[in-house]
Motif scaffolding. Structure first.
Motif, short mmCIF file in Angstrom:
data_model
loop_
_atom_site.label_atom_id
_atom_site.label_comp_id
_atom_site.label_asym_id
_atom_site.label_seq_id
_atom_site.Cartn_x
_atom_site.Cartn_y
_atom_site.Cartn_z
N GLN A 124 0.72 -1.24 0.29
CA GLN A 124 0.05 0.06 0.02
C GLN A 124 0.99 1.19 0.00
OE1 GLN A 124 -3.72 0.79 2.17
NE2 GLN A 124 -3.74 -1.25 2.70
N LEU A 125 0.31 2.25 -0.67
CA LEU A 125 1.03 3.59 -0.71
C LEU A 125 0.80 4.39 0.52
CD1 LEU A 125 3.30 5.41 -2.33
CD2 LEU A 125 1.04 6.02 -3.67
N TYR A 126 1.60 4.72 1.46
CA TYR A 126 1.28 5.54 2.23
C TYR A 126 2.33 6.89 2.36
CZ TYR A 126 -0.54 1.32 4.84
OH TYR A 126 -1.18 0.51 5.34
N ALA A 127 1.88 7.97 2.94
CA ALA A 127 2.68 9.04 3.00
C ALA A 127 3.95 8.69 3.70
CB ALA A 127 1.70 10.22 3.91
N GLY A 128 5.15 9.03 3.13
CA GLY A 128 6.35 8.80 3.72
C GLY A 128 6.74 7.58 3.40
N THR A 192 2.59 -11.18 -10.67
CA THR A 192 3.26 -11.15 -11.96
C THR A 192 2.82 -9.81 -12.82
OG1 THR A 192 2.86 -13.50 -12.14
CG2 THR A 192 2.92 -12.48 -14.36
N GLN A 193 3.98 -9.47 -13.25
CA GLN A 193 3.68 -7.76 -13.93
C GLN A 193 2.78 -7.85 -14.96
OE1 GLN A 193 6.13 -4.97 -13.21
NE2 GLN A 193 4.19 -4.44 -14.15
N SER A 194 2.73 -8.71 -15.72
CA SER A 194 1.65 -8.66 -16.85
C SER A 194 0.43 -8.69 -16.40
CB SER A 194 1.99 -9.96 -17.81
OG SER A 194 1.82 -11.08 -17.44
N PHE A 195 0.08 -9.34 -15.30
CA PHE A 195 -1.19 -9.46 -14.89
C PHE A 195 -1.38 -8.12 -14.30
CE2 PHE A 195 -4.19 -9.99 -11.39
CZ PHE A 195 -5.15 -10.33 -11.83
N LEU A 196 -0.43 -7.56 -13.50
CA LEU A 196 -0.64 -6.38 -12.44
C LEU A 196 -0.87 -5.11 -13.61
CD1 LEU A 196 -0.46 -4.78 -9.71
CD2 LEU A 196 2.16 -4.57 -10.35
N SER A 197 -0.17 -5.18 -14.59
CA SER A 197 -0.58 -3.97 -15.83
C SER A 197 -1.91 -4.12 -16.32
CB SER A 197 0.54 -4.23 -16.79
OG SER A 197 1.99 -4.30 -16.39
N ARG A 198 -2.35 -5.31 -16.55
CA ARG A 198 -3.73 -5.18 -17.10
C ARG A 198 -4.88 -4.89 -16.17
NH1 ARG A 198 -5.42 -9.34 -21.57
NH2 ARG A 198 -7.04 -9.92 -20.25
N TYR A 199 -4.61 -5.65 -14.85
CA TYR A 199 -5.42 -5.21 -13.71
C TYR A 199 -5.76 -3.83 -13.12
CZ TYR A 199 -7.40 -5.92 -9.05
OH TYR A 199 -7.96 -5.89 -7.83
N LEU A 200 -4.74 -3.03 -13.27
CA LEU A 200 -4.61 -1.78 -12.97
C LEU A 200 -5.14 -0.77 -13.92
CD1 LEU A 200 -1.15 -1.55 -10.82
CD2 LEU A 200 -3.59 -1.66 -9.96
N ALA A 201 -4.81 -1.09 -15.22
CA ALA A 201 -5.16 -0.46 -16.31
C ALA A 201 -6.86 -0.18 -16.36
CB ALA A 201 -5.05 -0.94 -17.62
N ASP A 202 -7.58 -1.44 -15.62
CA ASP A 202 -8.96 -1.21 -15.48
C ASP A 202 -9.19 -0.55 -14.45
OD1 ASP A 202 -8.99 -2.72 -17.82
OD2 ASP A 202 -9.14 -4.69 -16.85
N ARG A 203 -8.35 -0.21 -13.47
CA ARG A 203 -8.81 0.11 -11.96
C ARG A 203 -8.01 1.38 -11.59
NH1 ARG A 203 -9.08 -5.21 -12.58
NH2 ARG A 203 -10.63 -6.23 -11.76
N PRO A 204 -8.13 2.59 -12.04
CA PRO A 204 -7.11 3.58 -11.62
C PRO A 204 -7.18 4.10 -10.30
CG PRO A 204 -9.02 4.19 -13.28
CD PRO A 204 -8.95 2.72 -13.25
N ASN A 205 -8.20 3.68 -9.82
CA ASN A 205 -8.30 3.91 -8.03
C ASN A 205 -7.18 2.97 -7.37
OD1 ASN A 205 -10.18 5.85 -8.72
ND2 ASN A 205 -12.25 4.33 -8.04
N ASP A 206 -7.25 1.88 -7.68
CA ASP A 206 -6.40 0.81 -6.90
C ASP A 206 -4.90 1.33 -7.38
OD1 ASP A 206 -8.43 -0.30 -6.14
OD2 ASP A 206 -8.09 -2.06 -7.07
N LEU A 207 -4.69 1.91 -8.63
CA LEU A 207 -3.32 2.27 -9.11
C LEU A 207 -2.83 3.38 -8.10
CD1 LEU A 207 -1.04 2.28 -11.32
CD2 LEU A 207 -2.22 3.87 -12.29
N ALA A 208 -3.54 4.21 -7.80
CA ALA A 208 -3.27 5.19 -7.02
C ALA A 208 -2.93 4.80 -5.48
CB ALA A 208 -4.41 6.35 -6.91
N ARG A 209 -3.50 3.67 -5.02
CA ARG A 209 -3.03 3.24 -3.63
C ARG A 209 -2.05 2.31 -3.68
NH1 ARG A 209 -8.56 0.37 -2.51
NH2 ARG A 209 -7.70 0.06 -0.47
#
Length: 267
Positions: A124-128, A192-209
């Motif tokens: 998870q992306l946290y401040a700091g 797996t990177q290829s899965f992550l790329s496809r998954y996040l392309a559909d879910r910009p909110n998750d990408l930000a987190r």
């Protein structure tokens, strides 16, 4: 007596052989093992059939030739070695000999590389918190996939051994790993990177987190594995992929699944 019966059998066999030739020989069934390994093979929820890159590739291979008919045989990450050894299937696409095969002394015919991919850590992306956090990732609670082999665990595939050495939550697929990280049930996951790329392309909110490591757990050098002596052998199957590549039908498929198209050189 016996002689006449033998002659009759030979005659029947000859007639059947001629009939088969006249009808055009049936293609030989080539059974391809596939386990939950998105985006290569996914077994859909709610009764949808298997899908993914391997499934689409099998369909293309069956379109371009009629000598062999490739069919998918479902297995699991942990069961795949026994299923192969017992002859339930003869081929695996997008596999690495280092994923438990070489330890088991199972005889294999292995092609040259057909694709490359990688495995990365996520948190998870946290401040700091920045990417330097991943330096201590092995000491955190990690979500990983049951039956997979990871570089951070020295490619041990035995779940009990892995759990003894690391604080692991073992799940069945990449989507579940990402979900556990986003829910805060684990501190890190490996996907797996290829899965992550496809998954996040559909879910910009998750990408930000999510924070994604530059540190790679392992590079995949993916190949075709076959039973020794199989017709087609691993090189022949890779040759069919090279033919698809020459026809311009492979690169779009590889791109669609987040992979760099491999270079299929004629040897």
């Amino acid at each position: 007596g016996v002689m006449m019966l033998a002659a009759a059998v030979i005659t029947v066999a000859g007639v059947l052989a001629q009939a088969a030739l006249a009808a055009g020989a049936e293609p030989k069934i080539v059974r391809v093992g596939g386990y939950q390994f998105a985006p290569y093979v996914s077994f859909g929820e709610g009764g949808t059939g298997p899908h993914g890159l391997t499934v689409e590739l099998i369909a293309l291979l069956n379109q371009i030739q009629d000598k062999w008919r490739f069919e998918l045989v479902p297995t699991t990450p942990l069961r795949r070695y026994d299923d192969f050894a017992r002859g339930r299937f003869d081929v695996m696409f997008f596999e690495m000999a280092g994923w438990g095969w070489s330890r088991r002394d199972i005889p294999l015919d292995v092609s040259d590389t057909i694709a490359t991919d990688r495995e990365v850590f996520i948190a998870q992306l946290y401040a700091g918190r920045d990417k330097s956090w991943f330096a201590g990732v092995k000491a955190t609670k990690i979500a990983a996939i049951l039956g997979y082999h990871y570089a951070f665990a020295d490619f041990a595939g035995d779940p009990d051994e892995m759990r003894r050495r690391f604080d692991l939550v073992l799940v069945n697929d990449n989507a579940a790993v990402i979900e556990l990280v986003l829910l805060g049930r684990v501190e890190a996951g490996v996907v797996t990177q290829s899965f992550l790329s496809r998954y996040l392309a559909d879910r910009p909110n998750d990408l930000a987190r999510l924070l994604v490591s530059d540190q790679v757990d392992q590079l995949y050098d993916l190949r075709v594995l076959t039973r020794p002596g199989l017709d087609p052998d691993a090189a022949a199957i890779r040759g069919l992929l090279a033919r698809l590549d020459r026809d311009g039908r492979l690169a779009p498929l590889w791109h669609a699944y987040g992979l760099d198209p491999a270079t299929f050189r004629e040897d």
